[in-house]
Design a protein around this motif. Structure first.
Motif, mmCIF file in Angstrom:
data_model
loop_
_atom_site.group_PDB
_atom_site.id
_atom_site.type_symbol
_atom_site.label_atom_id
_atom_site.label_comp_id
_atom_site.label_asym_id
_atom_site.label_seq_id
_atom_site.Cartn_x
_atom_site.Cartn_y
_atom_site.Cartn_z
ATOM 1 N N ALA A 71 0.209 0.336 -0.035
ATOM 2 C CA ALA A 71 1.237 -0.711 -0.036
ATOM 3 C C ALA A 71 2.086 -0.636 1.233
ATOM 4 C CB ALA A 71 2.114 -0.582 -1.284
ATOM 5 N N TRP A 72 2.430 0.571 1.631
ATOM 6 C CA TRP A 72 3.239 0.766 2.837
ATOM 7 C C TRP A 72 2.480 0.288 4.077
ATOM 8 C CZ3 TRP A 72 2.203 4.314 6.854
ATOM 9 C CH2 TRP A 72 3.194 4.395 7.824
ATOM 10 N N VAL A 73 1.200 0.659 4.184
ATOM 11 C CA VAL A 73 0.395 0.245 5.337
ATOM 12 C C VAL A 73 0.296 -1.276 5.380
ATOM 13 C CG1 VAL A 73 -1.951 0.241 6.302
ATOM 14 C CG2 VAL A 73 -0.900 2.386 5.579
ATOM 15 N N TYR A 74 0.090 -1.911 4.226
ATOM 16 C CA TYR A 74 0.023 -3.376 4.212
ATOM 17 C C TYR A 74 1.331 -3.968 4.737
ATOM 18 C CZ TYR A 74 -0.126 -8.188 3.049
ATOM 19 O OH TYR A 74 -0.073 -9.554 3.177
ATOM 20 N N LYS A 75 2.453 -3.503 4.209
ATOM 21 C CA LYS A 75 3.747 -4.060 4.622
ATOM 22 C C LYS A 75 4.016 -3.811 6.107
ATOM 23 C CE LYS A 75 5.758 -3.676 0.051
ATOM 24 N NZ LYS A 75 6.621 -2.908 -0.830
ATOM 25 N N ARG A 76 3.608 -2.654 6.607
ATOM 26 C CA ARG A 76 3.851 -2.311 8.006
ATOM 27 C C ARG A 76 2.938 -3.071 8.963
ATOM 28 N NH1 ARG A 76 2.048 3.263 10.663
ATOM 29 N NH2 ARG A 76 0.165 2.011 10.733
ATOM 30 N N ASP A 77 1.648 -3.206 8.609
ATOM 31 C CA ASP A 77 0.668 -3.700 9.565
ATOM 32 C C ASP A 77 0.102 -5.096 9.300
ATOM 33 O OD1 ASP A 77 0.942 -1.243 10.794
ATOM 34 O OD2 ASP A 77 -0.907 -0.417 9.950
ATOM 35 N N TYR A 78 0.194 -5.580 8.064
ATOM 36 C CA TYR A 78 -0.526 -6.804 7.722
ATOM 37 C C TYR A 78 0.311 -7.869 7.019
ATOM 38 C CZ TYR A 78 -4.443 -3.726 8.695
ATOM 39 O OH TYR A 78 -5.305 -2.860 9.300
ATOM 40 N N ALA A 79 1.556 -7.623 6.741
ATOM 41 C CA ALA A 79 2.354 -8.516 5.894
ATOM 42 C C ALA A 79 2.598 -9.899 6.493
ATOM 43 C CB ALA A 79 3.694 -7.865 5.538
ATOM 44 N N ILE B 279 -8.351 -6.676 6.061
ATOM 45 C CA ILE B 279 -7.227 -5.763 5.848
ATOM 46 C C ILE B 279 -7.721 -4.366 5.469
ATOM 47 C CG2 ILE B 279 -5.200 -5.286 4.424
ATOM 48 C CD1 ILE B 279 -4.862 -8.360 4.177
ATOM 49 N N ALA B 280 -8.524 -4.275 4.414
ATOM 50 C CA ALA B 280 -8.929 -2.960 3.908
ATOM 51 C C ALA B 280 -9.791 -2.206 4.918
ATOM 52 C CB ALA B 280 -9.660 -3.115 2.580
ATOM 53 N N GLN B 281 -10.772 -2.877 5.480
ATOM 54 C CA GLN B 281 -11.659 -2.173 6.412
ATOM 55 C C GLN B 281 -10.908 -1.634 7.631
ATOM 56 O OE1 GLN B 281 -15.637 -3.672 6.973
ATOM 57 N NE2 GLN B 281 -15.526 -3.279 9.155
ATOM 58 N N SER C 103 -1.362 -7.513 -0.631
ATOM 59 C CA SER C 103 -1.827 -8.641 0.171
ATOM 60 C C SER C 103 -1.810 -9.946 -0.609
ATOM 61 C CB SER C 103 -3.249 -8.382 0.678
ATOM 62 O OG SER C 103 -4.194 -8.559 -0.352
ATOM 63 N N GLY C 104 -1.714 -9.854 -1.929
ATOM 64 C CA GLY C 104 -1.727 -11.050 -2.751
ATOM 65 C C GLY C 104 -3.128 -11.537 -3.058
ATOM 66 N N ALA C 105 -4.151 -10.796 -2.586
ATOM 67 C CA ALA C 105 -5.533 -11.201 -2.845
ATOM 68 C C ALA C 105 -5.842 -11.141 -4.336
ATOM 69 C CB ALA C 105 -6.509 -10.311 -2.074
#
Length: 139
Positions: A41-49, A63-65, A112-114
């Motif tokens: 969750a932290w990585v998503y918010k930091r890098d992909y939000a 995102i995941a890969q 990511s909301g996926a």
């Protein structure tokens, strides 16, 4: 421990392996999964939000890969994630130990909301003779 992981990310595996010595065997899997969800969750918010909302297959690829590749070699194929050299699974140990990656992927993909219902489970493990650990992502 989570702030220390954030500080040393992506080189977090030595800290996680050290934690294994401090946590009972019964709590090791749930602890890794919890940490994985939080880190994902932290990585998503930091890098992909800042990206738009993606469907699950696109989120896996976009995102995941890349997020996993920051940690170790990994590939996605449709709804499966292939992790090479999982540091928690040693060949011949016969202990499925993909809890961190299950949690990490769930945290990333949920944020990511996926999918809010995404479930990740390990379907192949190096500890059981497979060449890599494979995680299935199901909505």
């Amino acid at each position: 421990m989570l702030p220390k992981l954030a500080k040393s990310y992506p080189k977090i595996f030595p800290q996680l392996l050290e934690l294994q010595q401090q946590v009972s065997d019964a709590q090791w899997g749930p602890s890794l999964k919890f940490i994985g969800v939080r880190v994902g969750a932290w990585v998503y918010k930091r890098d992909y939000a800042l990206g738009g909302q993606l469907d699950l297959k696109s989120a896996l690829r976009q995102i995941a890969q890349p997020a996993l590749r920051a940690l170790l070699p990994a590939e996605t194929h449709d709804f499966a994630v292939h992790v090479k050299n999982n540091p928690f699974c040693l060949p011949g140990s016969h202990c499925r130990n993909g809890d961190f990656f299950c949690g990490f992927l769930q945290g990333l993909l949920h944020e990511s909301g996926a999918s809010s219902r995404v479930v990740v489970r390990e379907v192949q493990c190096r500890s059981e003779g497979a060449s890599e650990c494979v995680f299935e992502v199901v909505d």
